[in-house]
Design a protein around this motif. Structure first.
Motif, PDB file in Angstrom:
ATOM      1  N   SER A 176       0.817  -1.217   0.000  1.00  0.00           N
ATOM      2  CA  SER A 176       0.000   0.000   0.000  1.00  0.00           C
ATOM      3  C   SER A 176       0.850   1.267   0.000  1.00  0.00           C
ATOM      4  O   SER A 176       0.365   2.335  -0.376  1.00  0.00           O
ATOM      5  CB  SER A 176      -0.943   0.000   1.211  1.00  0.00           C
ATOM      6  OG  SER A 176      -0.200  -0.035   2.418  1.00  0.00           O
ATOM      7  N   THR A 177       2.129   1.165   0.418  1.00  0.00           N
ATOM      8  CA  THR A 177       3.009   2.345   0.411  1.00  0.00           C
ATOM      9  C   THR A 177       4.054   2.279  -0.706  1.00  0.00           C
ATOM     10  O   THR A 177       4.971   3.094  -0.739  1.00  0.00           O
ATOM     11  CB  THR A 177       3.720   2.510   1.772  1.00  0.00           C
ATOM     12  OG1 THR A 177       4.524   1.346   2.020  1.00  0.00           O
ATOM     13  CG2 THR A 177       2.714   2.700   2.903  1.00  0.00           C
ATOM     14  N   THR A 178       3.915   1.323  -1.615  1.00  0.00           N
ATOM     15  CA  THR A 178       4.837   1.209  -2.740  1.00  0.00           C
ATOM     16  C   THR A 178       4.589   2.353  -3.718  1.00  0.00           C
ATOM     17  O   THR A 178       3.446   2.691  -4.015  1.00  0.00           O
ATOM     18  CB  THR A 178       4.645  -0.148  -3.466  1.00  0.00           C
ATOM     19  OG1 THR A 178       4.922  -1.203  -2.536  1.00  0.00           O
ATOM     20  CG2 THR A 178       5.554  -0.275  -4.673  1.00  0.00           C
ATOM     21  N   THR A 179       5.682   2.948  -4.220  1.00  0.00           N
ATOM     22  CA  THR A 179       5.570   3.917  -5.313  1.00  0.00           C
ATOM     23  C   THR A 179       6.287   3.315  -6.513  1.00  0.00           C
ATOM     24  O   THR A 179       7.198   2.502  -6.360  1.00  0.00           O
ATOM     25  CB  THR A 179       6.169   5.283  -4.942  1.00  0.00           C
ATOM     26  OG1 THR A 179       7.557   5.130  -4.652  1.00  0.00           O
ATOM     27  CG2 THR A 179       5.444   5.886  -3.736  1.00  0.00           C
ATOM     28  N   TYR A 180       5.893   3.713  -7.709  1.00  0.00           N
ATOM     29  CA  TYR A 180       6.278   2.982  -8.903  1.00  0.00           C
ATOM     30  C   TYR A 180       7.314   3.668  -9.778  1.00  0.00           C
ATOM     31  O   TYR A 180       7.711   3.115 -10.797  1.00  0.00           O
ATOM     32  CB  TYR A 180       5.007   2.638  -9.696  1.00  0.00           C
ATOM     33  CG  TYR A 180       4.044   1.901  -8.788  1.00  0.00           C
ATOM     34  CD1 TYR A 180       4.274   0.583  -8.449  1.00  0.00           C
ATOM     35  CD2 TYR A 180       2.956   2.552  -8.203  1.00  0.00           C
ATOM     36  CE1 TYR A 180       3.439  -0.094  -7.572  1.00  0.00           C
ATOM     37  CE2 TYR A 180       2.119   1.885  -7.328  1.00  0.00           C
ATOM     38  CZ  TYR A 180       2.359   0.565  -7.011  1.00  0.00           C
ATOM     39  OH  TYR A 180       1.539  -0.102  -6.134  1.00  0.00           O
ATOM     40  N   GLY A 181       7.791   4.835  -9.380  1.00  0.00           N
ATOM     41  CA  GLY A 181       8.822   5.520 -10.132  1.00  0.00           C
ATOM     42  C   GLY A 181       8.361   5.909 -11.524  1.00  0.00           C
ATOM     43  O   GLY A 181       7.174   5.855 -11.847  1.00  0.00           O
ATOM     44  N   SER A 182       9.314   6.287 -12.367  1.00  0.00           N
ATOM     45  CA  SER A 182       8.982   6.620 -13.754  1.00  0.00           C
ATOM     46  C   SER A 182      10.079   6.091 -14.673  1.00  0.00           C
ATOM     47  O   SER A 182      11.246   6.043 -14.313  1.00  0.00           O
ATOM     48  CB  SER A 182       8.817   8.130 -13.929  1.00  0.00           C
ATOM     49  OG  SER A 182      10.011   8.796 -13.581  1.00  0.00           O
ATOM     50  N   GLY A 183       9.649   5.675 -15.839  1.00  0.00           N
ATOM     51  CA  GLY A 183      10.558   5.058 -16.793  1.00  0.00           C
ATOM     52  C   GLY A 183      10.551   3.546 -16.665  1.00  0.00           C
ATOM     53  O   GLY A 183       9.932   2.980 -15.765  1.00  0.00           O
ATOM     54  N   ALA A 184      11.243   2.900 -17.587  1.00  0.00           N
ATOM     55  CA  ALA A 184      11.286   1.440 -17.641  1.00  0.00           C
ATOM     56  C   ALA A 184      11.932   0.858 -16.385  1.00  0.00           C
ATOM     57  O   ALA A 184      12.927   1.375 -15.889  1.00  0.00           O
ATOM     58  CB  ALA A 184      12.061   0.998 -18.877  1.00  0.00           C
ATOM     59  N   TRP A 185      11.349  -0.233 -15.879  1.00  0.00           N
ATOM     60  CA  TRP A 185      11.860  -0.896 -14.683  1.00  0.00           C
ATOM     61  C   TRP A 185      12.967  -1.878 -15.029  1.00  0.00           C
ATOM     62  O   TRP A 185      13.011  -2.444 -16.116  1.00  0.00           O
ATOM     63  CB  TRP A 185      10.754  -1.672 -13.990  1.00  0.00           C
ATOM     64  CG  TRP A 185       9.658  -0.854 -13.392  1.00  0.00           C
ATOM     65  CD1 TRP A 185       9.597   0.505 -13.274  1.00  0.00           C
ATOM     66  CD2 TRP A 185       8.451  -1.352 -12.827  1.00  0.00           C
ATOM     67  NE1 TRP A 185       8.429   0.874 -12.670  1.00  0.00           N
ATOM     68  CE2 TRP A 185       7.703  -0.256 -12.377  1.00  0.00           C
ATOM     69  CE3 TRP A 185       7.924  -2.630 -12.653  1.00  0.00           C
ATOM     70  CZ2 TRP A 185       6.466  -0.388 -11.769  1.00  0.00           C
ATOM     71  CZ3 TRP A 185       6.690  -2.768 -12.043  1.00  0.00           C
ATOM     72  CH2 TRP A 185       5.969  -1.654 -11.604  1.00  0.00           C
ATOM     73  N   SER A 186      13.841  -2.110 -14.054  1.00  0.00           N
ATOM     74  CA  SER A 186      14.885  -3.120 -14.152  1.00  0.00           C
ATOM     75  C   SER A 186      15.065  -3.761 -12.782  1.00  0.00           C
ATOM     76  O   SER A 186      14.861  -3.098 -11.764  1.00  0.00           O
ATOM     77  CB  SER A 186      16.196  -2.481 -14.609  1.00  0.00           C
ATOM     78  OG  SER A 186      17.201  -3.456 -14.746  1.00  0.00           O
ATOM     79  N   LEU A 187      15.417  -5.044 -12.783  1.00  0.00           N
ATOM     80  CA  LEU A 187      15.666  -5.768 -11.535  1.00  0.00           C
ATOM     81  C   LEU A 187      17.006  -6.491 -11.660  1.00  0.00           C
ATOM     82  O   LEU A 187      17.320  -7.035 -12.716  1.00  0.00           O
ATOM     83  CB  LEU A 187      14.544  -6.770 -11.252  1.00  0.00           C
ATOM     84  CG  LEU A 187      13.209  -6.073 -11.030  1.00  0.00           C
ATOM     85  CD1 LEU A 187      12.257  -6.377 -12.152  1.00  0.00           C
ATOM     86  CD2 LEU A 187      12.638  -6.434  -9.695  1.00  0.00           C
ATOM     87  N   THR A 188      17.797  -6.471 -10.581  1.00  0.00           N
ATOM     88  CA  THR A 188      19.126  -7.061 -10.654  1.00  0.00           C
ATOM     89  C   THR A 188      19.062  -8.584 -10.675  1.00  0.00           C
ATOM     90  O   THR A 188      18.178  -9.200 -10.080  1.00  0.00           O
ATOM     91  CB  THR A 188      20.027  -6.604  -9.498  1.00  0.00           C
ATOM     92  OG1 THR A 188      19.389  -6.903  -8.260  1.00  0.00           O
ATOM     93  CG2 THR A 188      20.341  -5.123  -9.597  1.00  0.00           C
ATOM     94  N   LEU A 189      20.031  -9.157 -11.374  1.00  0.00           N
ATOM     95  CA  LEU A 189      20.202 -10.600 -11.455  1.00  0.00           C
ATOM     96  C   LEU A 189      21.075 -11.071 -10.290  1.00  0.00           C
ATOM     97  O   LEU A 189      21.836 -10.287  -9.722  1.00  0.00           O
ATOM     98  CB  LEU A 189      20.885 -10.959 -12.780  1.00  0.00           C
ATOM     99  CG  LEU A 189      20.093 -10.646 -14.039  1.00  0.00           C
ATOM    100  CD1 LEU A 189      20.994 -10.732 -15.266  1.00  0.00           C
ATOM    101  CD2 LEU A 189      18.906 -11.594 -14.157  1.00  0.00           C
ATOM    102  N   PRO A 190      21.028 -12.366  -9.967  1.00  0.00           N
ATOM    103  CA  PRO A 190      21.871 -12.855  -8.870  1.00  0.00           C
ATOM    104  C   PRO A 190      23.354 -12.897  -9.229  1.00  0.00           C
ATOM    105  O   PRO A 190      24.212 -12.787  -8.347  1.00  0.00           O
ATOM    106  CB  PRO A 190      21.333 -14.260  -8.603  1.00  0.00           C
ATOM    107  CG  PRO A 190      20.627 -14.661  -9.851  1.00  0.00           C
ATOM    108  CD  PRO A 190      20.117 -13.391 -10.463  1.00  0.00           C
ATOM    109  N   PHE A 191      23.686 -13.043 -10.524  1.00  0.00           N
ATOM    110  CA  PHE A 191      25.065 -13.077 -11.011  1.00  0.00           C
ATOM    111  C   PHE A 191      25.113 -12.329 -12.337  1.00  0.00           C
ATOM    112  O   PHE A 191      24.149 -12.375 -13.105  1.00  0.00           O
ATOM    113  CB  PHE A 191      25.540 -14.521 -11.242  1.00  0.00           C
ATOM    114  CG  PHE A 191      25.430 -15.397 -10.029  1.00  0.00           C
ATOM    115  CD1 PHE A 191      26.438 -15.417  -9.084  1.00  0.00           C
ATOM    116  CD2 PHE A 191      24.311 -16.184  -9.835  1.00  0.00           C
ATOM    117  CE1 PHE A 191      26.327 -16.217  -7.954  1.00  0.00           C
ATOM    118  CE2 PHE A 191      24.186 -16.982  -8.708  1.00  0.00           C
ATOM    119  CZ  PHE A 191      25.195 -17.003  -7.767  1.00  0.00           C
ATOM    120  N   ALA A 192      26.213 -11.675 -12.628  1.00  0.00           N
ATOM    121  CA  ALA A 192      26.366 -10.992 -13.915  1.00  0.00           C
ATOM    122  C   ALA A 192      26.319 -12.016 -15.046  1.00  0.00           C
ATOM    123  O   ALA A 192      26.832 -13.129 -14.918  1.00  0.00           O
ATOM    124  CB  ALA A 192      27.689 -10.234 -13.956  1.00  0.00           C
ATOM    125  N   ALA A 193      25.700 -11.631 -16.147  1.00  0.00           N
ATOM    126  CA  ALA A 193      25.587 -12.509 -17.308  1.00  0.00           C
ATOM    127  C   ALA A 193      26.903 -12.560 -18.071  1.00  0.00           C
ATOM    128  O   ALA A 193      27.696 -11.617 -18.039  1.00  0.00           O
ATOM    129  CB  ALA A 193      24.466 -12.026 -18.230  1.00  0.00           C
TER     130      ALA A 193
END
Length: 166
Positions: free
Chosen positions: A77-94
Motif C-alpha cells: 500500500s506504500t509502494t511507489t512505482y517511479g517513472s521510466g522502464a523498470w529493471s531488476l538485478t540478477l543474482p550473477f552478472a551474465a
C-alpha cells in the motif's frame, strides 16, 4: 561449494577417500542443494520506485555457469512505482556471450498479462516487457502504468535461465 573442474587422474595413482569425496560426492551435493535467496534491487530509468511495505524476493540455483532464477515482486500500500522502464538485478552478472537470453514474466493485477524478460550480454539486471494494453500485441517495457496502473497487491513474477560470467 561450487562445481569444480574435474581432476585429471594419472595411471597407477592411488585414489584416496578424500579425493573421491571431492570429485564425486561434493559435486553432486552442489547440484542437489537447495536454491539460494537473494534480494533484487528494483530501479527505473528516470525515477526509482520505492518498495515501501511491498515485498521482493529473488531465488537462484547456479550449477557451473548455468543460472536459473526467479523474482517475485508484490506491491504494498506504500509502494511507489517511479517513472521510466523498470529493471531488476540478477543474482550473477551474465556472460558476455553474443545474443540476448529471454525468460518469462507475469504481471498479475485485475488481469494476468504474459510477458518476457531480456538478459543482454554482460548484463547485471533484467527488464520485463509486456503488451502496453490488452488492445496491442507488441511489447513495451514494464513501468508504473504498463501493462496496467500498478496498485497494492499486484505482483510481478519473473523466471529465467542464462549463462553467468563466472
Amino acid at each position: 561449494m561450487a562445481i569444480a573442474v574435474p581432476r585429471t587422474w594419472v595411471v597407477g595413482e592411488v585414489v584416496t577417500a578424500a579425493e573421491l569425496n571431492a570429485e564425486i560426492r561434493d559435486q553432486w551435493n552442489d547440484v542437489l542443494a537447495a536454491w539460494v535467496t537473494y534480494t533484487p534491487t528494483w530501479t527505473a530509468a528516470t525515477t526509482n520506485p520505492v518498495l515501501g511495505n511491498g515485498t521482493i524476493v529473488g531465488r537462484s540455483k547456479k550449477i557451473g555457469r548455468l543460472v536459473n532464477f526467479q523474482i517475485d515482486l508484490t506491491m504494498g500500500s506504500t509502494t511507489t512505482y517511479g517513472s521510466g522502464a523498470w529493471s531488476l538485478t540478477l543474482p550473477f552478472a551474465a556472460a558476455a556471450s553474443s545474443g540476448s537470453r529471454i525468460g518469462v514474466a507475469q504481471a498479475l493485477g485485475g488481469s494476468r498479462f504474459p510477458g518476457q524478460v531480456v538478459i543482454s550480454p554482460a548484463a547485471t539486471g533484467t527488464s520485463p516487457f509486456f503488451p502496453a494494453s490488452s488492445a496491442v500485441s507488441n511489447l513495451s517495457s514494464v513501468a508504473a502504468t504498463t501493462p496496467f496502473a500498478w496498485a497494492s497487491g499486484n505482483e510481478l513474477r519473473i523466471t529465467g535461465t542464462y549463462e553467468s560470467a563466472t
